[in-house]
Design a protein around this motif. Structure first.
Motif, PDB file in Angstrom:
ATOM      1  N   MET A   1       0.850  -1.201   0.000  1.00 41.25           N
ATOM      2  CA  MET A   1       0.000   0.000   0.000  1.00 41.25           C
ATOM      3  C   MET A   1       0.883   1.249   0.000  1.00 41.25           C
ATOM      4  O   MET A   1       1.627   1.481   0.952  1.00 41.25           O
ATOM      5  CB  MET A   1      -0.911   0.005   1.235  1.00 41.25           C
ATOM      6  CG  MET A   1      -1.787   1.240   1.344  1.00 41.25           C
ATOM      7  SD  MET A   1      -2.816   1.253   2.828  1.00 41.25           S
ATOM      8  CE  MET A   1      -3.906  -0.120   2.494  1.00 41.25           C
ATOM      9  N   ASN A   3       2.342   4.900   0.511  1.00 35.84           N
ATOM     10  CA  ASN A   3       2.142   5.965   1.487  1.00 35.84           C
ATOM     11  C   ASN A   3       2.255   7.317   0.778  1.00 35.84           C
ATOM     12  O   ASN A   3       3.280   7.609   0.159  1.00 35.84           O
ATOM     13  CB  ASN A   3       3.189   5.887   2.594  1.00 35.84           C
ATOM     14  CG  ASN A   3       3.008   4.668   3.475  1.00 35.84           C
ATOM     15  OD1 ASN A   3       1.891   4.287   3.779  1.00 35.84           O
ATOM     16  ND2 ASN A   3       4.110   4.053   3.877  1.00 35.84           N
ATOM     17  N   GLU A  22      -8.221   7.691   0.084  1.00 33.30           N
ATOM     18  CA  GLU A  22      -8.251   6.512   0.952  1.00 33.30           C
ATOM     19  C   GLU A  22      -9.489   5.662   0.687  1.00 33.30           C
ATOM     20  O   GLU A  22      -9.502   4.468   0.961  1.00 33.30           O
ATOM     21  CB  GLU A  22      -8.197   6.937   2.415  1.00 33.30           C
ATOM     22  CG  GLU A  22      -6.832   7.464   2.828  1.00 33.30           C
ATOM     23  CD  GLU A  22      -6.713   7.653   4.331  1.00 33.30           C
ATOM     24  OE1 GLU A  22      -7.714   8.074   4.946  1.00 33.30           O
ATOM     25  OE2 GLU A  22      -5.630   7.387   4.876  1.00 33.30           O
ATOM     26  N   ASP A  26      -6.059   1.800  -2.819  1.00 37.98           N
ATOM     27  CA  ASP A  26      -5.217   1.305  -1.729  1.00 37.98           C
ATOM     28  C   ASP A  26      -4.095   2.284  -1.416  1.00 37.98           C
ATOM     29  O   ASP A  26      -2.909   1.969  -1.576  1.00 37.98           O
ATOM     30  CB  ASP A  26      -4.640  -0.069  -2.100  1.00 37.98           C
ATOM     31  CG  ASP A  26      -5.711  -1.131  -2.172  1.00 37.98           C
ATOM     32  OD1 ASP A  26      -6.692  -1.010  -1.418  1.00 37.98           O
ATOM     33  OD2 ASP A  26      -5.564  -2.069  -2.963  1.00 37.98           O
ATOM     34  N   LYS A  28      -2.467   4.880   1.578  1.00 36.98           N
ATOM     35  CA  LYS A  28      -2.460   5.390   2.939  1.00 36.98           C
ATOM     36  C   LYS A  28      -2.039   6.851   2.844  1.00 36.98           C
ATOM     37  O   LYS A  28      -0.967   7.156   2.308  1.00 36.98           O
ATOM     38  CB  LYS A  28      -1.480   4.619   3.822  1.00 36.98           C
ATOM     39  CG  LYS A  28      -1.415   5.154   5.259  1.00 36.98           C
ATOM     40  CD  LYS A  28      -0.414   4.387   6.105  1.00 36.98           C
ATOM     41  CE  LYS A  28      -0.338   4.983   7.510  1.00 36.98           C
ATOM     42  NZ  LYS A  28       0.673   4.261   8.340  1.00 36.98           N
ATOM     43  N   LEU A  30      -1.260  10.571   4.525  1.00 38.78           N
ATOM     44  CA  LEU A  30      -0.942  11.451   5.646  1.00 38.78           C
ATOM     45  C   LEU A  30      -1.102  12.882   5.162  1.00 38.78           C
ATOM     46  O   LEU A  30      -0.998  13.160   3.962  1.00 38.78           O
ATOM     47  CB  LEU A  30       0.488  11.219   6.136  1.00 38.78           C
ATOM     48  CG  LEU A  30       0.843   9.787   6.566  1.00 38.78           C
ATOM     49  CD1 LEU A  30       2.320   9.699   6.926  1.00 38.78           C
ATOM     50  CD2 LEU A  30      -0.016   9.356   7.730  1.00 38.78           C
ATOM     51  N   ASP A  46       7.497   5.314   8.747  1.00 37.83           N
ATOM     52  CA  ASP A  46       7.037   4.780   7.466  1.00 37.83           C
ATOM     53  C   ASP A  46       7.554   5.633   6.314  1.00 37.83           C
ATOM     54  O   ASP A  46       7.328   6.843   6.286  1.00 37.83           O
ATOM     55  CB  ASP A  46       5.507   4.753   7.419  1.00 37.83           C
ATOM     56  CG  ASP A  46       4.915   3.789   8.427  1.00 37.83           C
ATOM     57  OD1 ASP A  46       5.578   2.783   8.724  1.00 37.83           O
ATOM     58  OD2 ASP A  46       3.802   4.054   8.920  1.00 37.83           O
TER      59      ASP A  46
END
Length: 205
Positions: A1, A3, A22, A26, A28, A30, A46
């Motif tokens: 996935m 980021n 999101e 798929d 993630k 921030l 991460d």
């Protein structure tokens, strides 16, 4: 996935895009509201696959923020996003190593395509961005071309395949083939290479 870190000082824009990404894929995601906050998150546990920076948010100082991000985290892909920047800014960003330029005017589907394009290792610059300027300077044989045919021709000039052009313009590959056929006929050339050479000789793009 993958980021993704989205940095934008407009809460509604930032949160809406993050929530959408999101939900539909798929990713993630921030978020940060300024460049310093983004760079701090980049140093987290991460690894960030793609950093998207708003051109006008605090700390950017034009393209200096792009330079800072690239120098601090050279392994991560960095794209610039803007609702006001012009084609010159976009081209300068790409020349300074940005992996993509994403106008806020993109449709939601095109935004996702742009992100996937960059994550795949390609560099993204929408070829309809600044089409008005291209149309304004399209003279002679090029004045016969439609906006879409001009966009297709510009992509031919950098050697993209019909499949790649279709993905960039968010249209079907069969439609690209039709545009190529039409622009070849209008320009009086027999193949895509000749069309690209003609455009470069006339300094169209």
């Amino acid at each position: 996935m993958p980021n993704i870190l989205l940095a934008d000082d407009h809460d509604l824009v930032r949160d809406t895009i993050a929530a959408y990404l999101e939900t539909i894929d798929d990713f993630k995601v921030l978020t940060a509201s300024n460049l310093d906050g983004a760079l701090e998150l980049m140093g987290g546990l991460d690894p960030i696959d793609l950093l998207i920076l708003d051109y006008n948010m605090p700390g950017m100082n034009g393209l200096e923020g792009l330079d800072r991000a690239r120098q601090a985290y050279p392994a991560s892909k960095v794209a610039l996003m803007s609702g006001v920047a012009n084609r010159d800014v976009a081209n300068n960003a790409m020349a300074r190593g940005a992996n993509g330029f994403i106008p806020k005017s993109l449709t939601a589907a095109s935004l996702v395509n742009a992100i996937k394009f960059v994550l795949s290792g390609e560099r993204y610059l929408p070829f309809d961005f600044g089409t008005a300027q291209v149309e304004a300077q399209a003279k002679g044989e090029f004045s016969k071309l439609s906006s879409r045919e001009l966009q297709t021709l510009e992509q031919l000039c950098i050697g993209l395949s019909n499949k790649e052009i279709a993905r960039n313009l968010d249209i079907q590959e069969v439609t690209v083939k039709l545009h190529v056929k039409n622009l070849l006929a209008k320009l009086g050339v027999s193949n895509r290479t000749q069309a690209a050479l003609l455009a470069k000789e006339r300094h169209l793009f």
